[in-house]
Write a protein that holds these residues in place. Structure first.
Motif, PDB file in Angstrom:
ATOM      1  N   ILE A   1      -9.024  -3.878   1.536  1.00  0.00           N
ATOM      2  CA  ILE A   1      -8.470  -3.374   2.800  1.00  0.00           C
ATOM      3  C   ILE A   1      -9.447  -3.730   3.907  1.00  0.00           C
ATOM      4  O   ILE A   1     -10.622  -3.354   3.864  1.00  0.00           O
TER       5      ILE A   1
ATOM      6  N   PHE B   1       0.843  -1.196   0.000  1.00  0.00           N
ATOM      7  CA  PHE B   1       0.000   0.000   0.000  1.00  0.00           C
ATOM      8  C   PHE B   1       0.882   1.251   0.000  1.00  0.00           C
ATOM      9  O   PHE B   1       1.947   1.275   0.624  1.00  0.00           O
TER      10      PHE B   1
ATOM     11  N   PHE C   1      -9.551   3.484  -2.322  1.00  0.00           N
ATOM     12  CA  PHE C   1      -8.550   2.444  -2.608  1.00  0.00           C
ATOM     13  C   PHE C   1      -8.567   2.074  -4.088  1.00  0.00           C
ATOM     14  O   PHE C   1      -9.633   1.851  -4.663  1.00  0.00           O
TER      15      PHE C   1
ATOM     16  N   TYR D   1      -4.203  -2.732   9.558  1.00  0.00           N
ATOM     17  CA  TYR D   1      -5.095  -2.916   8.414  1.00  0.00           C
ATOM     18  C   TYR D   1      -4.339  -3.742   7.372  1.00  0.00           C
ATOM     19  O   TYR D   1      -3.103  -3.700   7.320  1.00  0.00           O
ATOM     20  N   HIS D   2      -5.074  -4.493   6.552  1.00  0.00           N
ATOM     21  CA  HIS D   2      -4.380  -5.413   5.645  1.00  0.00           C
ATOM     22  C   HIS D   2      -5.318  -5.933   4.565  1.00  0.00           C
ATOM     23  O   HIS D   2      -6.544  -5.822   4.665  1.00  0.00           O
ATOM     24  N   ASP D   3      -4.728  -6.529   3.544  1.00  0.00           N
ATOM     25  CA  ASP D   3      -5.487  -7.199   2.489  1.00  0.00           C
ATOM     26  C   ASP D   3      -6.160  -8.440   3.065  1.00  0.00           C
ATOM     27  O   ASP D   3      -5.549  -9.212   3.806  1.00  0.00           O
TER      28      ASP D   3
END
Length: 384
Positions: free
Chosen positions: A161, A105, A148, A210-212
């Motif tokens: 996200i 990101f 995003f 936060y993450h995929d």
């Protein structure tokens, strides 16, 4: 050419100090995107009492400001050991042993026009180089809006996200499920965009990740790999959150009027990449902010008398023990008292604060020996 297969292999297996090279690599750096003018100004929200802000999920509208971010996911060749040396064990590495195609990101100005400059200050977005993603900052009562865009040109996988710690509805969750594959926000295709909205409640104060959290995928084994390494391409070979393993993760920080002021704030993300899942690597890598081994991981600096805060998070499947040589702090979680090491597990965070009192050239590291050997060690330089 981007791989066609969709899914990545299972567990890590036993960590090898150096495995036979399975596949190629390269090097470079180019990354992802985000964040709006308002977030970049780093203006603090007007202090509000916690009692003024509704905590119920159906309560009134948040009373703070809108924090708007423009985030992009980019794929890029990433060498986790650019100096080619393990300063703890004395081993040497070639770039093809420690390079993989990462996805990260990155924060941009509005409409993804240009990347934000690095800012490692107390209110900054961090290095903004892709791994980890930028630090997203807000205050209690704020609404976070994240625009995003998926620019993963190499894998061309869908991404998303998923935030921790803030309030959101199902269309702003970002977590993909096979039994509801078309739910908005969970699988943004390559070249497309989506806007997430999250609310910062009083219970959101702290350090979060936060993450995929999108569709499981598999990285095909390189040409010439054994049949065992190549696998059979079945669904069981897919890896959940492979995007996060490749670098799609970052910190989300929420403050309130009780958040203490500090002179230095360090942000540190712990995550691991496994040869079973990323076949171009010669060994499993345990990384701090996308780097492995001394002088590839971040070098943090402070001076005696300064108030220091570490915001630390981990993702993946490993438990870690964060340790700083020459320092102690008061634990605010688990054991309540003075410590110099604390456990941190997958998707959990740790916030450490102390007044600096010990000059020297120190190291910080994970105290799990396997993870030290995999790269989780960095320098901490304290000046008088």
């Amino acid at each position: 050419m981007p791989p066609d297969a969709a899914a990545a292999a299972g567990g890590s297996g036993r960590r090898a100090v150096l495995r036979t090279l399975l596949g190629g690599g390269a090097t470079a750096v180019l990354a992802a995107q985000q964040v709006s003018a308002r977030a970049a100004t780093r203006e603090a929200s007007a202090p509000r009492s916690r009692s003024e802000l509704p905590e119920t999920r159906t309560g009134g509208e948040p009373a703070g400001r809108v924090r708007e971010f423009w985030i992009q996911a980019d794929s890029f060749e990433h060498n986790a050991v650019p100096n080619g040396y393990d300063g703890m064990m004395g081993r040497e590495f070639s770039p093809d042993q420690t390079t993989f195609w990462a996805v990260g990101f990155r924060a941009y100005t509005p409409d993804w026009e240009s990347p934000l400059k690095a800012d490692t200050g107390v209110e900054g977005v961090g290095a903004n180089s892709g791994i980890p993603g930028p630090v997203l900052r807000a205050a209690v009562g704020d609404t976070i809006t994240v625009h995003f865009r998926n620019n993963d040109a190499y894998y061309q996988w869908p991404h998303s996200i998923h935030p921790h710690g803030v309030q959101y509805d199902r269309d702003n969750d970002g977590g993909w499920l096979a039994d509801d594959p078309d739910r908005p926000g969970t699988a943004i295709p390559y070249g497309e965009s989506y806007t997430y909205t999250w609310i910062c409640r009083p219970s959101s104060v702290g350090t979060w990740i936060y993450h995929d959290h999108s569709v499981p995928q598999k990285i095909p084994a390189p040409e010439g790999a054994s049949d065992e390494a190549a696998g059979d391409g079945m669904d069981a070979d897919m890896v959940m959150e492979i995007g996060a393993e490749l670098g799609l993760l970052g910190l989300l920080v929420v403050t309130d009027e009780n958040t203490s002021e500090v002179d230095r704030e360090f942000t540190l993300l712990l995550h691991d990449a496994y040869t079973d899942n990323v076949p171009s690597l010669a060994q499993d890598l345990d990384m701090f902010n996308g780097g492995a081994f001394l002088d590839n991981t971040p070098t943090f600096t402070a001076r005696v008398g300064e108030r220091v805060r570490w915001r630390i998070a981990a993702l993946g499947k490993e438990f870690h023990v964060f340790h700083i040589h020459g320092h102690r702090w008061e634990s605010r979680q688990g054991y309540q008292g003075w410590v110099d090491s604390q456990i941190i597990g997958p998707s959990t965070t740790l916030t450490v604060e102390y007044t600096e009192d010990n000059p020297g050239d120190w190291i910080y590291h994970c105290h799990v020996t396997d993870h030290m050997m995999g790269g989780m060690v960095g320098r901490y330089l304290v000046r008088p």
